[in-house]
Design a protein around this motif. Sequence first.
Motif, mmCIF file in Angstrom:
data_model
loop_
_atom_site.group_PDB
_atom_site.id
_atom_site.type_symbol
_atom_site.label_atom_id
_atom_site.label_comp_id
_atom_site.label_asym_id
_atom_site.label_seq_id
_atom_site.Cartn_x
_atom_site.Cartn_y
_atom_site.Cartn_z
ATOM 1 N N ALA A 154 69.880 -21.229 -6.245
ATOM 2 C CA ALA A 154 71.164 -21.865 -6.515
ATOM 3 C C ALA A 154 72.252 -21.254 -5.642
ATOM 4 O O ALA A 154 72.033 -20.282 -4.911
ATOM 5 C CB ALA A 154 71.519 -21.711 -7.985
ATOM 6 N N ILE A 163 79.271 -22.507 -14.541
ATOM 7 C CA ILE A 163 78.296 -22.749 -15.605
ATOM 8 C C ILE A 163 77.989 -24.234 -15.692
ATOM 9 O O ILE A 163 78.883 -25.070 -15.641
ATOM 10 C CB ILE A 163 78.850 -22.281 -16.970
ATOM 11 N N GLN A 164 76.693 -24.543 -15.836
ATOM 12 C CA GLN A 164 76.304 -25.911 -16.132
ATOM 13 C C GLN A 164 75.513 -25.928 -17.430
ATOM 14 O O GLN A 164 74.859 -24.945 -17.795
ATOM 15 C CB GLN A 164 75.482 -26.511 -14.985
ATOM 16 N N LYS A 209 72.109 -28.815 -10.282
ATOM 17 C CA LYS A 209 72.069 -27.429 -10.766
ATOM 18 C C LYS A 209 72.157 -26.421 -9.626
ATOM 19 O O LYS A 209 72.576 -25.278 -9.833
ATOM 20 C CB LYS A 209 70.798 -27.177 -11.575
ATOM 21 N N TYR A 212 75.463 -24.493 -9.099
ATOM 22 C CA TYR A 212 75.986 -23.609 -10.141
ATOM 23 C C TYR A 212 75.246 -22.273 -10.090
ATOM 24 O O TYR A 212 74.218 -22.136 -9.427
ATOM 25 C CB TYR A 212 75.823 -24.254 -11.518
ATOM 26 N N ASN A 213 75.760 -21.279 -10.780
ATOM 27 C CA ASN A 213 75.101 -19.983 -10.803
ATOM 28 C C ASN A 213 74.842 -19.478 -12.222
ATOM 29 O O ASN A 213 74.435 -18.333 -12.419
ATOM 30 C CB ASN A 213 75.886 -18.944 -9.998
ATOM 31 N N CYS A 214 75.085 -20.344 -13.197
ATOM 32 C CA CYS A 214 74.920 -19.939 -14.593
ATOM 33 C C CYS A 214 74.535 -21.166 -15.420
ATOM 34 O O CYS A 214 75.039 -22.270 -15.172
ATOM 35 C CB CYS A 214 76.222 -19.317 -15.112
ATOM 36 N N THR A 215 73.640 -20.992 -16.386
ATOM 37 C CA THR A 215 73.210 -22.075 -17.269
ATOM 38 C C THR A 215 73.488 -21.701 -18.715
ATOM 39 O O THR A 215 73.084 -20.627 -19.173
ATOM 40 C CB THR A 215 71.704 -22.366 -17.105
ATOM 41 N N GLY A 230 66.804 -22.957 -15.019
ATOM 42 C CA GLY A 230 67.869 -22.081 -14.537
ATOM 43 C C GLY A 230 67.352 -20.715 -14.126
ATOM 44 O O GLY A 230 67.782 -20.159 -13.102
ATOM 45 N N HIS A 235 69.798 -18.503 -11.846
ATOM 46 C CA HIS A 235 71.001 -18.552 -12.673
ATOM 47 C C HIS A 235 71.027 -17.405 -13.682
ATOM 48 O O HIS A 235 69.974 -16.908 -14.104
ATOM 49 C CB HIS A 235 71.032 -19.857 -13.486
ATOM 50 N N GLY A 281 70.602 -12.686 -12.184
ATOM 51 C CA GLY A 281 69.920 -13.912 -11.799
ATOM 52 C C GLY A 281 68.565 -13.647 -11.177
ATOM 53 O O GLY A 281 67.598 -14.379 -11.414
#
Length: 327
Positions: A154, A163-164, A209, A212-215, A230, A235, A281
């Motif tokens: 990602a 965040i997603q 996705k 983004y860097n966070c789930t 993620g 993530h 991550g």
Amino acid sequence: MKVAIVSDFNIAGQPTSLWRAINKYTKHKARCIIAYDDSFQYDRDIILNTDAAKEEAAEWCKKADFFYFGRTIFNWPGIDFNQLLNKNNCCVKYYGSELRNGYPQIRKFHEATGVPAVTGTDWTITGRLPNSFYHLESYFTKFGDMEGKDIPRAEPFGDVLKIQAGSAGSPIKGYETFNQIVQELKQDGLPIELEFLMQLSNKECLERKLGYNCTFTSINGGWGLSGIEGFFLGHIILSCLDPWVMGLYIDNPTIVINKSNAKRVLTDLCHLSTMDKFMIGEKGRKFAMANFSTKAILKKHLYLFDLIMHTDEYMAGGKSVERVYDF
């Protein structure tokens, strides 16, 4: 062994992933029979939308050795499972909302028939059938069947925590509560963003996705498939985990959150250095590769089928597995 995988919908692509994995890595043969197509555009084998498809599916089921049902057992013209099933040749796999919402009737069915149920790694699901059965995650992903070097990464971590949240959006996940918390933090000046990825095909969702860097998965319970995807992408995963999951995966690098601590946890994450966020991550990426490869999940299913088919013999002791899978 001939396996019939039968489900009302192709839930998160899990039935067809199991079908493909069996045919790719073992000498067993499988077909995947889905009643209704959907807009998420996962893989497909047999869709029961024509008379020819129903006949083809019925013929396979009549010669199958084991049946893996998704959420429910249903008949169609040419097949009557009342004539084919027993407690040693089938199981029913449940997913989150189906079991959380309908567990009183589901529990009665399994207690009356002895048919094994397969639940998940989340006590809000697994705990609904306390006197049963078998506990196995359904986390097949496209990344689980790829070499590590080929799995995409990602967007690199920067100053902003991006965040997603991408899933079917069950109310139990607490999206509204989480969104309110994030908006309050943004108003306080913290570098944080949130987007909900809804009603997209799986292909579109995975592509999005990457930005983004966070789930975020849930403020009430469990990773879900979105969390595992993620992890693979590198993530940071935000999720509410219970002791059941923590006991199964003692080294998982999830950032554990709930309604009461989410604001503090997100604030701390925003204040981490870029390298510290990257390392979280990276741990998640390695965790996913170690625990959720297609081969690993397939082996768990195959050993489960063996256990169900010969459960009385194993209960008596002195019997070893029918086959050791070393692919």
